[in-house]
Design an enzyme around this catalytic site. Structure first.
Site, PDB file in Angstrom:
ATOM      1  N   ASP A 148       3.574   0.212   3.505  1.00 21.64           N
ATOM      2  CA  ASP A 148       2.794  -0.993   3.200  1.00 21.64           C
ATOM      3  C   ASP A 148       1.947  -1.386   4.414  1.00 21.64           C
ATOM      4  O   ASP A 148       1.147  -2.316   4.350  1.00 21.64           O
ATOM      5  CB  ASP A 148       3.680  -2.144   2.702  1.00 21.64           C
ATOM      6  CG  ASP A 148       4.729  -2.564   3.720  1.00 21.64           C
ATOM      7  OD1 ASP A 148       4.825  -1.947   4.793  1.00 21.64           O
ATOM      8  OD2 ASP A 148       5.472  -3.532   3.424  1.00 21.64           O
TER       9      ASP A 148
ATOM     10  N   GLU B 112      13.544  -0.205  13.012  1.00 25.07           N
ATOM     11  CA  GLU B 112      12.280  -0.530  13.691  1.00 25.07           C
ATOM     12  C   GLU B 112      12.513  -1.562  14.795  1.00 25.07           C
ATOM     13  O   GLU B 112      13.099  -2.631  14.555  1.00 25.07           O
ATOM     14  CB  GLU B 112      11.262  -1.073  12.667  1.00 25.07           C
ATOM     15  CG  GLU B 112       9.933  -1.454  13.314  1.00 25.07           C
ATOM     16  CD  GLU B 112       8.780  -1.579  12.336  1.00 25.07           C
ATOM     17  OE1 GLU B 112       8.944  -1.269  11.143  1.00 25.07           O
ATOM     18  OE2 GLU B 112       7.693  -1.989  12.789  1.00 25.07           O
TER      19      GLU B 112
HETATM   20  O1  KIV Z   1       4.732   0.511   6.462  1.00 18.14           O
HETATM   21  C1  KIV Z   1       5.014   1.329   7.344  1.00 18.14           C
HETATM   22  O2  KIV Z   1       4.150   2.065   7.849  1.00 18.14           O
HETATM   23  C2  KIV Z   1       6.389   1.408   7.785  1.00 18.14           C
HETATM   24  C3  KIV Z   1       6.708   2.313   8.933  1.00 18.14           C
HETATM   25  C4  KIV Z   1       6.138   1.788  10.177  1.00 18.14           C
HETATM   26  C5  KIV Z   1       8.168   2.572   9.050  1.00 18.14           C
HETATM   27  O3  KIV Z   1       7.226   0.774   7.233  1.00 18.14           O
END
Ligand code: KIV
Length: 297
Positions: free
Chosen positions: A78, A215
């Site tokens: 997202d 994260e």
């Molecule tokens: O939306 C995204 O790109 C993510 C990654 C950074 C893990 O959730």
């Protein structure tokens, strides 16, 4: 789960299986796999203590590049809200925005498992909402798995999706859909919060999640979670102790000018593309392009 009917094929079966494109990869990255990577391959990689890379992708061409580079898992994040649609956070992006991007990535990648993020507001309210959203991504885009942010508070959704046959990737730590609740993009899981995160990770594993993104958490916590789980952990700003690492591809390639501390830029595409655009523009203005070589008679 029933035993794998494709396990230990005879040499004759191996030949025909390879022609059908179902040979087992020997390694997730750099292996010779000729079929799509599955959740079983990721579990096997954890058992072999093999680290692997994941990148985001949002279109068919970048998906093809990363697929041919051997990246075994592509995430239609997202984060598209920011790097594709230009929003300031991931919150505004919708299922209708992401499904066509996910479908393009599936069309562009032959080997990589494609995972789609369920966007903010598309799964938190109820189990039926989560099931309906996951079904849209699987039926309309053809992704092989979905990712959701949160631990114990969304366990019923995770359990229901897994029971319905949807492979679920969890996401803990700095979950960007909760940026307003966190009061900004800050490291999570310090001190006592680390115990809560560990409990969330164990709960996701027990609910059937096949992997968990961690994260922006302290590296020591990420190591503890990785050692405590039998499913792979995928780090982003979580240090070196996770089973896998993920980056947003535009960050990794140096296309986004401002990035977080945890981003390593492996190219300078901002300069490269800008230089190419300026050279093209200069040649158009001067009349140096197109020459007869680029014209039809
Ligand atoms: O939306 C995204 O790109 C993510 C990654 C950074 C893990 O959730």
């Amino acid at each position: 789960m029933s035993s794998d009917v494709s396990a230990s094929p005879s040499p004759a079966q191996q030949g025909s299986a390879q022609q059908r494109g179902s040979a087992q990869p020997t390694a997730l990255y750099g292996g010779q796999g000729t079929r799509r990577v599955t959740v079983r391959d990721l579990a096997a990689a954890k058992a072999r203590h093999e680290k692997w890379p994941m990148l985001t992708a949002y279109d068919a061409l970048s998906a093809r590049v990363f697929d041919e580079a051997g990246i075994p898992v592509l995430l239609v994040g997202d984060s598209a809200a920011m790097v594709v649609y230009g929003y300031e956070s991931t919150l505004p992006v919708t299922v209708d925005d992401l499904v066509p991007l996910a479908a393009a990535v599936v069309r562009g990648a032959r080997r990589a498992m494609v995972v789609a993020d369920l966007p903010f507001g598309s799964y938190q309210a109820s189990v039926p909402e989560a099931l309906a959203t996951a079904a849209r991504f699987m039926k309309e885009a053809g992704v092989q798995a979905v990712k959701v942010e949160g631990g114990r508070r969304i366990l019923p959704q995770v359990e229901a999706m897994v029971a319905a046959g949807v492979p679920v990737m969890g996401h803990l730590g700095l979950t960007p859909q909760s940026v307003n609740a966190f009061g900004g993009y800050r490291v999570q899981g310090r001190g006592e919060d680390g115990e809560q995160l560990l409990a969330d990770a164990k709960a996701l594993e027990a609910a059937g999640a096949f992997s968990v993104v961690l994260e922006c958490v302290p590296d020591e916590l990420a190591r503890r979670v990785t050692a405590a789980l039998s499913i792979p952990t995928i780090g982003i700003g979580a240090g070196e102790g996770t089973d896998a690492q993920v980056l947003v591809w535009q960050d990794m390639a140096g296309l986004t000018p401002h990035t977080a501390k945890f981003v390593k830029k492996y190219a300078d595409m901002f300069t490269l593309l800008g230089d190419a655009a300026r050279e093209f523009a200069d040649e158009v203005v001067s009349g140096a392009f197109p020459t007869p070589d680029y014209s039809y008679k």
